[in-house]
Write a protein that holds these residues in place. Sequence first.
Motif, PDB file in Angstrom:
ATOM      1  N   ILE A  53       0.811  -1.198   0.041  1.00  0.00           N
ATOM      2  CA  ILE A  53      -0.067  -0.140   0.065  1.00  0.00           C
ATOM      3  C   ILE A  53       0.959   1.144  -0.113  1.00  0.00           C
ATOM      4  N   HIS A  54       0.475   2.226  -0.926  1.00  0.00           N
ATOM      5  CA  HIS A  54       1.274   3.479  -0.669  1.00  0.00           C
ATOM      6  C   HIS A  54       0.361   4.312   0.323  1.00  0.00           C
ATOM      7  N   GLN A  55       1.002   4.829   1.457  1.00  0.00           N
ATOM      8  CA  GLN A  55       0.368   5.759   2.373  1.00  0.00           C
ATOM      9  C   GLN A  55       1.246   6.568   2.806  1.00  0.00           C
ATOM     10  N   GLY A  56       1.027   7.660   3.676  1.00  0.00           N
ATOM     11  CA  GLY A  56       1.672   8.291   4.474  1.00  0.00           C
ATOM     12  C   GLY A  56       1.966   7.288   5.653  1.00  0.00           C
ATOM     13  N   ASP A  57       3.167   7.927   6.584  1.00  0.00           N
ATOM     14  CA  ASP A  57       3.241   6.902   7.556  1.00  0.00           C
ATOM     15  C   ASP A  57       2.322   6.880   8.934  1.00  0.00           C
ATOM     16  N   TRP A  58       1.362   7.604   8.715  1.00  0.00           N
ATOM     17  CA  TRP A  58       0.328   7.426   9.593  1.00  0.00           C
ATOM     18  C   TRP A  58      -0.462   5.823   9.592  1.00  0.00           C
ATOM     19  N   ALA A  59      -0.142   5.259   8.219  1.00  0.00           N
ATOM     20  CA  ALA A  59      -0.797   4.061   8.277  1.00  0.00           C
ATOM     21  C   ALA A  59      -0.005   3.151   9.149  1.00  0.00           C
ATOM     22  N   ALA A  60       1.140   3.429   9.766  1.00  0.00           N
ATOM     23  CA  ALA A  60       1.815   2.490  10.729  1.00  0.00           C
ATOM     24  C   ALA A  60       0.968   2.292  11.890  1.00  0.00           C
ATOM     25  N   GLY A  61       0.217   3.689  12.365  1.00  0.00           N
ATOM     26  CA  GLY A  61      -0.257   3.424  13.436  1.00  0.00           C
ATOM     27  C   GLY A  61      -1.297   2.309  13.650  1.00  0.00           C
ATOM     28  N   GLN A  62      -1.985   1.832  12.588  1.00  0.00           N
ATOM     29  CA  GLN A  62      -2.913   0.787  12.420  1.00  0.00           C
ATOM     30  C   GLN A  62      -2.134  -0.645  12.771  1.00  0.00           C
ATOM     31  N   TYR A  63      -0.957  -0.721  12.071  1.00  0.00           N
ATOM     32  CA  TYR A  63       0.013  -1.762  12.110  1.00  0.00           C
ATOM     33  C   TYR A  63       0.462  -2.007  13.883  1.00  0.00           C
ATOM     34  N   LYS A  64       0.794  -0.965  14.427  1.00  0.00           N
ATOM     35  CA  LYS A  64       0.964  -0.856  15.933  1.00  0.00           C
ATOM     36  C   LYS A  64      -0.197  -1.342  16.628  1.00  0.00           C
TER      37      LYS A  64
END
Lengths: 343, 300
Positions: free
Chosen positions: B152-163
Amino acid sequence: MFDAFFRALGRSRETRETESHSDDVRTDGGVADPAMAGEAEASSSSVLDSEFVQSLPFWGPPALLVGLFVYGAVAWNVLISLTDWSGLGQPEYENFDLSVYSQMLNDLLDPTSNFFVATRNTVALLVAFTVITLLLGLLLAILVDQGVRFENTFRTIYLLPMSLSFVVTAIFWSWMYNPSIGLINETLRTVGLGAFTQAWLSNPQFKLGAVIFALMWQFSGYAMIVYLAGLQAIPNEQYEAARTDGASTFRMYRRVVVPQLRSSTTSAAVVLMVFALKAFDFLFVMFGPNPGPSTDILSVMMFREAFMSTNWAYGSGIATVLFLMALGVIAPYLYRQYQRGEL
Amino acid sequence: MKENYLQGVKSAAKGGTENFVSVPINIHRLNNLFYNKEVVESAGVDPTNIGDPSALMDAMDTVAQETDAVPMAHQTQSPWSTVQLWETVLIGEQGVGAFETFTSGDVAGVESAVKSALKRVKEYSEHYPEDAGSISWDQGNSMIVNGEAAFIHQGDWAAGQYKAADSFEYDSAWGNVAFPGTEGIYSLVMDSFVFPKNNPSPDATTKFLTYCGTKDAQKRFNTKKGSIPPRTDVSMDEFGPFLQAQSEDFANSNQQPATIAHGTAVRPEIKSNIEGAFASFLESYNVNKTYDELVTAFDV
């Protein structure tokens, strides 16, 4: 000048009092007490006793609030549309012109412009949504009115969608329309109509239709209630007479029942059309401020122009156009009600 | 305070004027490519080896052939994700120079670059989820978490969901690289506090903005938000491995362009017009028509 006005008001009451006095009968059917009438006559010349002033505490505050926050805001909006306010900062109320409206007229001549596209979609939504919702509402009302068991339960079930917020229904319908896991396509596949499955919300051919269908689902219960009230006001004798004359069910509804539902149709249609003009929240939750040319409508474009593009004057212009369209729907209705003395 | 900011951040904080008009409080990176490690490994694709946007297309073809996963968990229900994908592809193919020529309004000057990036995005669209038009970006992102999608291409706010996801750890379950072709570039999505012109309390504003510029404020804010401090001298000890890596990339980046999709590269009206162009691109995937609309997006 105001004195004369108040005196006139006072006098009109006085005349009515004397009239009723002469009949010795009051409108409530009781016999007027001559002593009371005399008292009213004696003091009616005072401004403070006029009906206008005495009723002021009841309608004054709401009239002021509505006047300021509704009509005042409408007027302010029109004023802003006459400026050339855009960008951050405050409007300048100096040079007023109609440039916003002339730009809209130009845009209307260009079938690729946003304004043309949004207007076209708004009209399509207005007409299709209103007609389909009324027809479905009428059908539901006739079915529920057959004296079936659990009539009240059915009525509640059909009306419930009305009570949901558009934010809820927009998200709910975007799940329903999901091409891979949504209920619509799943159902089509289950009954062997897999060939008819669509990406309902991405295919520009179906996008607006999908929105109209979802709104119809939400509002047909309202149309049903209005029609049900109309149906139940028709005396049973008329059904019996039609039966005795040998009319078929279809003919009975077409010739006897439906023609009597005209006022129900008008009042439901007015509500539905005004709603269609401001169907903002459903589309905004579903697609954000840019639904794309197949589904863009004026209310979403108004928001986009004002709050995304900071073209405040143009956004206000669209708001004024929507206001006039709503007025165009309501005014004839109110005028007819007024003519019939129902207002 | 000023020496501790990189050039791209400083120019964004000036907002196109001569002076600083705002104090940045956080930075998200836009040009990331996140991936589910298990999925890319089972497809035999090495994300660190994808050199440019065209190679990404090849990698996604491989994912489609080798696995059942969706190659790119992109959403098309609203156009902003596609605007940011397109601008990142444009930078990845042609560099920051072409991107800045575009945002300056000289669209015709980079016509072939713009069209080529549009064509690339159109190609990518073959690899979106079937229900791309009915999902939001976070629904797409959860496909990465669930192993249903590769990239997925996204801003690094996407990582919050992984966390937030259970047993989905950085570096073992998911990874990220700079979007192919954009190594050394850190596309800025910043939140800033401004100094407004019409201001009844300029002293209080100055005091607050001064605080926003301190290491203390930037550490407190960004550890919670999941972004990195704009100051390069804030200690990253409390930030966790992902943001530490991001911060390192940021400090080593050569260029820090602004973004169209998140409103720092162009004026609001132009941004809204560009989004409109992409809303119709998503309905038609017509490259030439969208190019024309992008040209007129700047006529304001």
